[in-house]
Design a protein around this motif. Structure first.
Motif, PDB file in Angstrom:
ATOM      1  N   SER A  63       0.806  -1.219   0.000  1.00  0.00           N
ATOM      2  CA  SER A  63       0.000   0.000   0.000  1.00  0.00           C
ATOM      3  C   SER A  63       0.842   1.274   0.000  1.00  0.00           C
ATOM      4  O   SER A  63       0.334   2.346  -0.345  1.00  0.00           O
ATOM      5  CB  SER A  63      -0.943   0.010   1.206  1.00  0.00           C
ATOM      6  N   VAL A  64       2.108   1.168   0.375  1.00  0.00           N
ATOM      7  CA  VAL A  64       2.956   2.366   0.446  1.00  0.00           C
ATOM      8  C   VAL A  64       4.166   2.267  -0.469  1.00  0.00           C
ATOM      9  O   VAL A  64       4.930   3.237  -0.581  1.00  0.00           O
ATOM     10  CB  VAL A  64       3.420   2.657   1.883  1.00  0.00           C
ATOM     11  N   LYS A  65       4.352   1.138  -1.112  1.00  0.00           N
ATOM     12  CA  LYS A  65       5.524   0.932  -1.950  1.00  0.00           C
ATOM     13  C   LYS A  65       5.580   1.998  -3.040  1.00  0.00           C
ATOM     14  O   LYS A  65       4.586   2.270  -3.719  1.00  0.00           O
ATOM     15  CB  LYS A  65       5.483  -0.473  -2.553  1.00  0.00           C
ATOM     16  N   GLY A  66       6.738   2.604  -3.180  1.00  0.00           N
ATOM     17  CA  GLY A  66       6.900   3.667  -4.165  1.00  0.00           C
ATOM     18  C   GLY A  66       6.576   5.052  -3.640  1.00  0.00           C
ATOM     19  O   GLY A  66       6.896   6.053  -4.288  1.00  0.00           O
ATOM     20  N   ARG A  67       5.936   5.120  -2.480  1.00  0.00           N
ATOM     21  CA  ARG A  67       5.576   6.418  -1.889  1.00  0.00           C
ATOM     22  C   ARG A  67       6.320   6.687  -0.580  1.00  0.00           C
ATOM     23  O   ARG A  67       6.385   7.832  -0.147  1.00  0.00           O
ATOM     24  CB  ARG A  67       4.075   6.480  -1.620  1.00  0.00           C
ATOM     25  N   CYS A  68       6.836   5.643   0.041  1.00  0.00           N
ATOM     26  CA  CYS A  68       7.480   5.792   1.342  1.00  0.00           C
ATOM     27  C   CYS A  68       8.913   5.267   1.296  1.00  0.00           C
ATOM     28  O   CYS A  68       9.212   4.336   0.533  1.00  0.00           O
ATOM     29  CB  CYS A  68       6.720   5.023   2.426  1.00  0.00           C
ATOM     30  N   THR A  69       9.750   5.875   2.102  1.00  0.00           N
ATOM     31  CA  THR A  69      11.132   5.430   2.244  1.00  0.00           C
ATOM     32  C   THR A  69      11.486   5.356   3.718  1.00  0.00           C
ATOM     33  O   THR A  69      11.341   6.351   4.433  1.00  0.00           O
ATOM     34  CB  THR A  69      12.099   6.389   1.532  1.00  0.00           C
ATOM     35  N   ILE A  70      11.939   4.182   4.142  1.00  0.00           N
ATOM     36  CA  ILE A  70      12.406   4.023   5.507  1.00  0.00           C
ATOM     37  C   ILE A  70      13.925   4.107   5.513  1.00  0.00           C
ATOM     38  O   ILE A  70      14.590   3.617   4.600  1.00  0.00           O
ATOM     39  CB  ILE A  70      11.920   2.679   6.119  1.00  0.00           C
ATOM     40  N   SER A  71      14.458   4.752   6.521  1.00  0.00           N
ATOM     41  CA  SER A  71      15.907   4.865   6.645  1.00  0.00           C
ATOM     42  C   SER A  71      16.252   4.956   8.130  1.00  0.00           C
ATOM     43  O   SER A  71      15.372   5.170   8.971  1.00  0.00           O
ATOM     44  CB  SER A  71      16.436   6.091   5.891  1.00  0.00           C
ATOM     45  N   ARG A  72      17.533   4.809   8.416  1.00  0.00           N
ATOM     46  CA  ARG A  72      17.948   4.901   9.808  1.00  0.00           C
ATOM     47  C   ARG A  72      19.329   5.517   9.899  1.00  0.00           C
ATOM     48  O   ARG A  72      20.138   5.409   8.977  1.00  0.00           O
ATOM     49  CB  ARG A  72      17.936   3.525  10.481  1.00  0.00           C
ATOM     50  N   ASP A  73      19.576   6.155  11.015  1.00  0.00           N
ATOM     51  CA  ASP A  73      20.871   6.739  11.314  1.00  0.00           C
ATOM     52  C   ASP A  73      21.283   6.173  12.674  1.00  0.00           C
ATOM     53  O   ASP A  73      20.814   6.651  13.714  1.00  0.00           O
ATOM     54  CB  ASP A  73      20.776   8.265  11.340  1.00  0.00           C
ATOM     55  N   ASN A  74      22.127   5.175  12.661  1.00  0.00           N
ATOM     56  CA  ASN A  74      22.497   4.520  13.921  1.00  0.00           C
ATOM     57  C   ASN A  74      23.320   5.428  14.823  1.00  0.00           C
ATOM     58  O   ASN A  74      23.317   5.255  16.044  1.00  0.00           O
ATOM     59  CB  ASN A  74      23.240   3.220  13.631  1.00  0.00           C
ATOM     60  N   ALA A  75      24.016   6.385  14.235  1.00  0.00           N
ATOM     61  CA  ALA A  75      24.787   7.331  15.055  1.00  0.00           C
ATOM     62  C   ALA A  75      23.861   8.241  15.860  1.00  0.00           C
ATOM     63  O   ALA A  75      24.224   8.720  16.926  1.00  0.00           O
ATOM     64  CB  ALA A  75      25.710   8.167  14.183  1.00  0.00           C
ATOM     65  N   LYS A  76      22.664   8.468  15.320  1.00  0.00           N
ATOM     66  CA  LYS A  76      21.691   9.327  15.996  1.00  0.00           C
ATOM     67  C   LYS A  76      20.586   8.528  16.679  1.00  0.00           C
ATOM     68  O   LYS A  76      19.650   9.108  17.218  1.00  0.00           O
ATOM     69  CB  LYS A  76      21.063  10.298  14.991  1.00  0.00           C
ATOM     70  N   ASN A  77      20.679   7.195  16.621  1.00  0.00           N
ATOM     71  CA  ASN A  77      19.642   6.340  17.225  1.00  0.00           C
ATOM     72  C   ASN A  77      18.250   6.724  16.731  1.00  0.00           C
ATOM     73  O   ASN A  77      17.295   6.811  17.514  1.00  0.00           O
ATOM     74  CB  ASN A  77      19.689   6.429  18.753  1.00  0.00           C
ATOM     75  N   THR A  78      18.135   6.945  15.437  1.00  0.00           N
ATOM     76  CA  THR A  78      16.865   7.423  14.883  1.00  0.00           C
ATOM     77  C   THR A  78      16.527   6.660  13.610  1.00  0.00           C
ATOM     78  O   THR A  78      17.409   6.392  12.784  1.00  0.00           O
ATOM     79  CB  THR A  78      16.933   8.930  14.594  1.00  0.00           C
ATOM     80  N   VAL A  79      15.259   6.348  13.465  1.00  0.00           N
ATOM     81  CA  VAL A  79      14.748   5.763  12.238  1.00  0.00           C
ATOM     82  C   VAL A  79      13.710   6.721  11.673  1.00  0.00           C
ATOM     83  O   VAL A  79      12.988   7.384  12.413  1.00  0.00           O
ATOM     84  CB  VAL A  79      14.162   4.353  12.486  1.00  0.00           C
ATOM     85  N   TYR A  80      13.663   6.814  10.352  1.00  0.00           N
ATOM     86  CA  TYR A  80      12.797   7.767   9.672  1.00  0.00           C
ATOM     87  C   TYR A  80      11.825   7.051   8.731  1.00  0.00           C
ATOM     88  O   TYR A  80      12.098   5.959   8.245  1.00  0.00           O
ATOM     89  CB  TYR A  80      13.628   8.746   8.850  1.00  0.00           C
ATOM     90  N   LEU A  81      10.729   7.722   8.469  1.00  0.00           N
ATOM     91  CA  LEU A  81       9.805   7.272   7.433  1.00  0.00           C
ATOM     92  C   LEU A  81       9.402   8.491   6.630  1.00  0.00           C
ATOM     93  O   LEU A  81       8.665   9.362   7.120  1.00  0.00           O
ATOM     94  CB  LEU A  81       8.571   6.594   8.026  1.00  0.00           C
ATOM     95  N   GLN A  82       9.922   8.587   5.417  1.00  0.00           N
ATOM     96  CA  GLN A  82       9.550   9.656   4.500  1.00  0.00           C
ATOM     97  C   GLN A  82       8.321   9.208   3.724  1.00  0.00           C
ATOM     98  O   GLN A  82       8.352   8.155   3.076  1.00  0.00           O
ATOM     99  CB  GLN A  82      10.700   9.964   3.543  1.00  0.00           C
ATOM    100  N   MET A  83       7.264   9.973   3.811  1.00  0.00           N
ATOM    101  CA  MET A  83       6.014   9.612   3.140  1.00  0.00           C
ATOM    102  C   MET A  83       5.657  10.697   2.142  1.00  0.00           C
ATOM    103  O   MET A  83       5.520  11.871   2.506  1.00  0.00           O
ATOM    104  CB  MET A  83       4.893   9.445   4.167  1.00  0.00           C
ATOM    105  N   ASN A  84       5.509  10.316   0.888  1.00  0.00           N
ATOM    106  CA  ASN A  84       5.167  11.240  -0.186  1.00  0.00           C
ATOM    107  C   ASN A  84       3.841  10.842  -0.818  1.00  0.00           C
ATOM    108  O   ASN A  84       3.351   9.729  -0.602  1.00  0.00           O
ATOM    109  CB  ASN A  84       6.268  11.235  -1.245  1.00  0.00           C
ATOM    110  N   SER A  85       3.297  11.743  -1.600  1.00  0.00           N
ATOM    111  CA  SER A  85       2.030  11.476  -2.307  1.00  0.00           C
ATOM    112  C   SER A  85       0.993  10.889  -1.357  1.00  0.00           C
ATOM    113  O   SER A  85       0.345   9.885  -1.650  1.00  0.00           O
ATOM    114  CB  SER A  85       2.282  10.519  -3.480  1.00  0.00           C
ATOM    115  N   LEU A  86       0.842  11.519  -0.223  1.00  0.00           N
ATOM    116  CA  LEU A  86      -0.051  10.985   0.809  1.00  0.00           C
ATOM    117  C   LEU A  86      -1.500  10.989   0.354  1.00  0.00           C
ATOM    118  O   LEU A  86      -1.940  11.881  -0.399  1.00  0.00           O
ATOM    119  CB  LEU A  86       0.096  11.791   2.099  1.00  0.00           C
ATOM    120  N   LYS A  87      -2.214   9.976   0.812  1.00  0.00           N
ATOM    121  CA  LYS A  87      -3.617   9.793   0.458  1.00  0.00           C
ATOM    122  C   LYS A  87      -4.462   9.818   1.738  1.00  0.00           C
ATOM    123  O   LYS A  87      -3.953   9.512   2.820  1.00  0.00           O
ATOM    124  CB  LYS A  87      -3.805   8.444  -0.229  1.00  0.00           C
TER     125      LYS A  87
END
Length: 120
Positions: A63-87
């Protein structure tokens, strides 16, 4: 033990973007797989995306493939979710979770969630 705090949710118009962040405390973040889940009113919680501890394995729900990107920064102990073309159907409470076994199957720790509302 891992404590997770999500941020970045809000109200956005359809077609817009949001970037969610999940800050983790504790020494196990860099060895843990991380996942983003969501739960809409009246619906079951569902996985949105997951990432292994090194980022070598990534999963997206169809349902989110192509619209969302998950990433992480282990140095900052943070994980992100970039969501585009939101519905509007992306409206839900979004949770991050940690899987200390890095199998991206069973998650041991959960955040409190952040609300994402997409208006049509």
């Amino acid at each position: 033990q891992v404590q997770l705090v999500e941020s970045g949710g809000g109200l956005v118009q359809a077609g817009g973007s949001l970037r969610l962040a999940c800050a983790a405390s504790g020494r196990t973040f860099s060895s843990s797989g991380m996942g983003w889940f969501r739960q809409a009113p009246g619906k079951e919680r569902e996985i949105v995306a997951a990432i292994s501890r090194t980022g070598g394995r990534i999963y997206y729900a169809d349902s989110v493939k192509g619209r969302c990107t998950i990433s992480r920064d282990n140095a900052k102990n943070t994980v992100y979710l970039q969501m585009n073309s939101l519905k509007p159907e992306d409206t839900a409470v979004y949770y991050c979770a940690a899987d200390t076994r890095n199998q991206l199957i069973k998650y041991d720790y959960w955040g409190q969630g952040t609300q994402v509302t997409v208006s049509s």
